[in-house]
Design a protein around this motif. Structure first.
Motif, short mmCIF file in Angstrom:
data_model
loop_
_atom_site.label_atom_id
_atom_site.label_comp_id
_atom_site.label_asym_id
_atom_site.label_seq_id
_atom_site.Cartn_x
_atom_site.Cartn_y
_atom_site.Cartn_z
N THR A 29 0.81 -1.08 0.11
CA THR A 29 -0.01 0.02 -0.02
C THR A 29 0.88 1.29 -0.03
N GLU A 30 1.96 1.21 0.86
CA GLU A 30 2.66 2.50 0.89
C GLU A 30 3.39 2.64 -0.36
N ASP A 31 4.00 1.53 -0.98
CA ASP A 31 4.68 1.44 -2.35
C ASP A 31 3.89 2.18 -3.32
N LYS A 32 2.39 1.53 -3.39
CA LYS A 32 1.67 2.20 -4.55
C LYS A 32 1.12 3.45 -4.26
N LYS A 33 1.28 4.14 -2.93
CA LYS A 33 0.81 5.52 -2.61
C LYS A 33 2.20 6.15 -3.06
N ALA A 34 3.28 5.98 -3.05
CA ALA A 34 4.42 6.58 -3.66
C ALA A 34 4.53 6.73 -5.11
N GLU A 35 3.81 5.64 -5.74
CA GLU A 35 3.82 5.62 -7.04
C GLU A 35 2.54 6.31 -7.73
N LYS A 36 1.95 6.73 -6.63
CA LYS A 36 0.54 7.38 -6.95
C LYS A 36 -0.37 6.38 -7.71
N LYS A 37 -0.39 5.34 -7.25
CA LYS A 37 -1.39 4.42 -7.77
C LYS A 37 -2.04 3.59 -6.51
N THR A 38 -3.18 2.75 -6.89
CA THR A 38 -4.02 2.32 -5.67
C THR A 38 -3.70 0.78 -5.58
#
Length: 161
Positions: free
Chosen positions: A107-116
């Motif tokens: 979840t954190e990695d996806k947020k950093a990539e501006k993804k869900t």
């Protein structure tokens, strides 16, 4: 053998209450904690799917030990799905904590990539949270939100060497 009114953890449904132990027809009737669904389970299969709810000491130890779990996850979606499926149906609290730690990292990695978060990851997250937070809340006499905060704080901590 479980008794009426015992709390048990079902590998697929999470925390349940034993409503009835029918010795004549050899089944347990359970009620899920989160949605009050009724489940009928043969006594002979209980060992495969049920375990007693952990006590306060065992839960606190597991939460404290979770700091040592790795948050390195499998990048390939198909392989990760297989791993997560095994973890979500396991009736071992450390497997559920590991699954949550991995999913929080994703979840954190996806947020950093501006993804869900993807759909299957989201489903595993919801299942694992429901399963774990209900057991912790009941065993420690906390609200579900307090149980969630306790776990989140620990899973996001880093071990000190």
């Amino acid at each position: 053998m479980f008794k009426q009114d015992d709390f048990v953890v079902h590998s697929g449904h999470g925390l349940c209450t034993v409503l009835e132990v029918n010795m004549t027809d050899e089944y347990y009737r359970l009620e899920t904690y989160h949605n009050k669904m009724s489940i009928k389970m043969p006594l002979e299969k209980a060992g495969l799917f049920l375990r007693p709810m952990l006590d306060k000491t065992a839960i606190l130890k597991a939460i404290n030990d979770s700091i040592l779990l790795s948050d390195e996850y499998i990048k390939d979606n198909k392989e990760r799905k297989v791993q997560f499926q095994a973890l979500v149906v396991s009736n071992n609290i450390m497997d559920t904590l590991l699954l949550l730690k991995l999913l929080y990292r994703i979840t954190e990695d996806k947020k950093a990539e501006k993804k869900t978060l993807g759909s299957f990851d989201t489903q595993f997250l919801q299942q694992a949270e429901r399963k774990l937070f209900n057991e912790i809340a009941v065993a420690l006499h906390l609200s579900k939100e307090e149980a969630k905060s306790l776990v989140l704080e620990r899973l996001k901590s880093q071990p000190v060497y």
